[in-house]
Scaffold this active site. Structure first.
Site, short mmCIF file in Angstrom:
data_model
loop_
_atom_site.label_atom_id
_atom_site.label_comp_id
_atom_site.label_asym_id
_atom_site.label_seq_id
_atom_site.Cartn_x
_atom_site.Cartn_y
_atom_site.Cartn_z
N ASP A 245 0.79 -1.17 0.08
CA ASP A 245 0.01 0.08 0.16
C ASP A 245 0.94 1.45 0.12
O ASP A 245 2.22 1.08 -0.32
CB ASP A 245 -0.91 0.06 1.05
CG ASP A 245 -0.18 -0.19 2.65
OD1 ASP A 245 0.93 0.12 2.40
OD2 ASP A 245 -0.96 -0.24 3.34
N CYS B 123 4.53 1.50 2.27
CA CYS B 123 5.56 0.24 2.08
C CYS B 123 6.82 0.94 2.46
O CYS B 123 7.78 0.12 3.01
CB CYS B 123 5.52 -0.43 0.77
SG CYS B 123 6.08 0.65 -0.39
N HIS C 278 7.86 0.86 -4.78
CA HIS C 278 7.56 -0.15 -3.73
C HIS C 278 9.00 -0.74 -3.05
O HIS C 278 9.73 -0.85 -3.87
CB HIS C 278 6.78 -1.40 -4.33
CG HIS C 278 6.56 -2.43 -3.49
ND1 HIS C 278 5.58 -2.30 -2.57
CD2 HIS C 278 7.12 -3.89 -3.31
CE1 HIS C 278 5.54 -3.55 -1.68
NE2 HIS C 278 6.46 -4.19 -2.22
#
Length: 275
Positions: A49, A52, A262
């Site tokens: 999400d 991270c 990410h």
């Protein structure tokens, strides 16, 4: 229900699963993972999400913590929200995570609770001597959504505090790190108030951390964040440090990213083999 930090997996096995093709990108990623595998044996996936970067950094910091950082020990640490609100009225527009069924109290009380929780968890985990038990305590904490997201609120507030300190230092002619100029050179964050409105309030909701905010996070925690940026393999940005000239006594955590959006974490450092 998604795990926040999934169990360990062999790094090269993970890479083979994710990057099968023969495109230039897949080849570069495989090379990148091979380089990481020289140092680390396993990888743990971080829930994807917009938190991270926080999740990966905090998980790594706690799982290797052996003492409470100095800044967490200071007497006035939990007075931070009150002190800042007394000087900067605009902080009242801080976007708190909404807790279902809970009426919003005074914003400073809410944030104070998060800071106390951060200190308590850090202290408890750093006092655990057995590496296995420490790991279990971290896993347990990152399965408790309520607590986990409260910790991210604490981190965001610490970033705001650090930004205010850097901004004021620069305005009064003191030396500040280069990233601080970049942070406040953006049209969307020319001062701490704008930074809060346009960036910090959105982290975790509609966006994650941008590059320059990774520096801010590192300064707020007084940790060096080392990131293997796999898509930059074979350039001098493959391993990037935030900050780029870290203080010698700051501990270091290591993350992996394929795209600067990410983050996952490498675990189990390989024993350095003798050449």
């Amino acid at each position: 229900y998604k795990l926040s930090v999934s169990p360990e997996m062999d790094i090269m096995e993970y890479c083979r699963k994710e990057w099968r093709g023969n495109t230039p990108v897949a080849k570069r990623m495989r090379k990148g993972y091979e380089a990481v595998a020289q140092k680390f044996a396993s990888i743990r996936r971080i829930r994807g999400d917009n938190y991270c970067a926080f999740r990966a950094t905090l998980f790594q910091a706690l799982s290797q913590a052996t003492q409470l950082p100095r800044w967490l020990q200071s007497e006035d640490f939990t007075m931070l929200p009150e002190n800042l609100l007394s000087k900067y009225d605009w902080i009242k527009q801080w976007q708190l995570k909404q807790k279902p069924g809970k009426k919003m109290g005074e914003i400073s009380d809410e944030i104070r609770e998060y800071l106390i929780l951060l200190r308590k968890k850090w202290k408890n985990i750093s006092e655990i001597k057995s590496p296995l038990e420490k790991q279990e305590a971290c896993d347990k904490l990152f399965k408790n959504e309520e607590e986990e997201y409260s910790l991210y609120e604490a981190l965001k507030f610490l970033m705001l505090n650090t930004a205010i300190e850097l901004y004021n230092a620069d305005k009064s002619g003191r030396r500040v790190p280069v990233f601080s100029w970049l942070l406040f050179a953006r049209d969307t964050s020319s001062n701490p108030c704008q930074l809060m409105h346009n960036h910090l309030n959105h982290i975790g909701h509609s966006g994650g951390l941008e590059q320059v905010e990774m520096f801010l996070l590192a300064y707020a925690l007084q940790y060096t964040i080392q990131v293997y940026r796999l898509y930059k393999y074979s350039t001098d940005e493959f391993i990037t440090l935030y900050p780029s000239d870290p203080e010698e006594d700051w501990p270091m955590v290591t993350l992996i990213t394929e795209d600067d959006r990410h983050y996952n974490i490498p675990v189990r450092m390989c024993q350095e083999t003798m050449l």
